[in-house]
Scaffold this motif. Structure first.
Motif, short mmCIF file in Angstrom:
data_model
loop_
_atom_site.label_atom_id
_atom_site.label_comp_id
_atom_site.label_asym_id
_atom_site.label_seq_id
_atom_site.Cartn_x
_atom_site.Cartn_y
_atom_site.Cartn_z
N THR A 58 0.84 -1.19 0.00
CA THR A 58 0.00 0.00 0.00
C THR A 58 0.87 1.24 0.00
O THR A 58 1.78 1.36 0.81
N SER A 59 0.62 2.14 -0.92
CA SER A 59 1.29 3.41 -1.17
C SER A 59 2.49 3.29 -2.11
O SER A 59 3.13 4.29 -2.42
N TYR A 60 2.79 2.08 -2.61
CA TYR A 60 3.89 1.91 -3.57
C TYR A 60 3.63 2.72 -4.83
O TYR A 60 2.51 2.81 -5.32
N ALA A 61 4.66 3.31 -5.36
CA ALA A 61 4.60 4.00 -6.65
C ALA A 61 5.98 3.95 -7.29
O ALA A 61 7.00 4.04 -6.60
N ARG A 62 6.00 3.79 -8.59
CA ARG A 62 7.26 3.84 -9.33
C ARG A 62 7.89 5.22 -9.16
O ARG A 62 7.19 6.21 -8.97
N ALA A 83 22.28 8.78 -7.23
CA ALA A 83 21.81 9.00 -5.87
C ALA A 83 20.80 7.91 -5.51
O ALA A 83 20.22 7.28 -6.39
N ALA A 84 20.62 7.70 -4.24
CA ALA A 84 19.63 6.71 -3.78
C ALA A 84 18.25 7.06 -4.34
O ALA A 84 17.90 8.24 -4.43
N ILE A 85 17.50 6.06 -4.72
CA ILE A 85 16.13 6.26 -5.21
C ILE A 85 15.20 5.78 -4.10
O ILE A 85 15.17 4.60 -3.76
N THR A 86 14.45 6.72 -3.54
CA THR A 86 13.59 6.43 -2.40
C THR A 86 12.15 6.24 -2.86
O THR A 86 11.60 7.08 -3.58
N PHE A 87 11.56 5.15 -2.44
CA PHE A 87 10.18 4.83 -2.78
C PHE A 87 9.28 5.21 -1.61
O PHE A 87 9.76 5.36 -0.47
N PRO A 88 7.97 5.35 -1.82
CA PRO A 88 7.06 5.70 -0.73
C PRO A 88 7.08 4.68 0.41
O PRO A 88 7.24 3.47 0.17
N GLU A 89 6.91 5.17 1.60
CA GLU A 89 6.83 4.33 2.79
C GLU A 89 5.57 3.47 2.73
O GLU A 89 4.50 3.94 2.33
N ALA A 90 5.70 2.22 3.13
CA ALA A 90 4.56 1.31 3.12
C ALA A 90 3.56 1.71 4.20
O ALA A 90 3.94 1.93 5.35
N THR A 124 4.56 -2.37 7.02
CA THR A 124 4.08 -1.03 7.35
C THR A 124 5.19 -0.24 8.05
O THR A 124 5.81 -0.72 8.98
N GLY A 125 5.42 0.97 7.54
CA GLY A 125 6.44 1.85 8.11
C GLY A 125 7.81 1.75 7.46
O GLY A 125 8.67 2.58 7.71
N VAL A 126 8.02 0.77 6.59
CA VAL A 126 9.31 0.62 5.92
C VAL A 126 9.29 1.43 4.62
O VAL A 126 8.33 1.37 3.85
#
Length: 139
Positions: A58-62, A83-90, A124-126
């Motif tokens: 839940t909340s994942y996005a490319r 640079a690090a590519i940060t994805f949305p927090e679960a 959740t929270g990662v």
């Protein structure tokens, strides 16, 4: 038959940095300026798309990265994010991320995939982060 190391590196520079291959290939007049990065729970394989075994927490996005040397480092037939590519927090769900994919974002067109080491266990929270040590190698 295999490609030379020089051509392997040149192909990665063309695809990831929009750098022409002299006398052979150049970018389109209006090139894609960003590449789309996806996370996967298994290897999407050569016949897969960006949607094949794609993360579903839940909340994942490319995410996107510039299609330039500011977005990707190409060296010795290998490419990695600058640079690090940060994805949305679960915010829900759980799964283990084992691979990442890179495509044009125009469709689900997958150009390359690579392994995520160590794997990322998402709960959740990662907030998954693709590090600069994540690489794709042209064979």
């Amino acid at each position: 038959m295999s490609k030379s190391n020089t051509l392997e590196n040149a192909v990665l520079l063309l695809l990831f940095n929009a750098t022409a291959i002299a006398d052979l290939a150049r970018d389109a007049a209006v090139p894609v300026t960003t590449l789309t990065v996806s996370l996967h729970t298994a290897d999407p394989g050569e016949a897969g798309t960006m949607a094949t075994s794609e993360a579903t927490y839940t909340s994942y996005a490319r995410q996107t990265a510039a299609r330039t040397s500011a977005g990707w480092t190409v060296t010795a037939n290998s490419v990695s994010p600058v640079a690090a590519i940060t994805f949305p927090e679960a915010t829900g769900g759980s799964e283990t991320i084992t691979h990442f994919g890179v495509g044009t974002g125009v469709t689900n067109n997958l150009m390359y995939s690579g392994t995520v080491t160590p794997n990322i266990v998402v709960t959740t929270g990662v907030q998954p982060v693709l590090k600069t040590t994540s690489t794709i190698t042209e064979d």
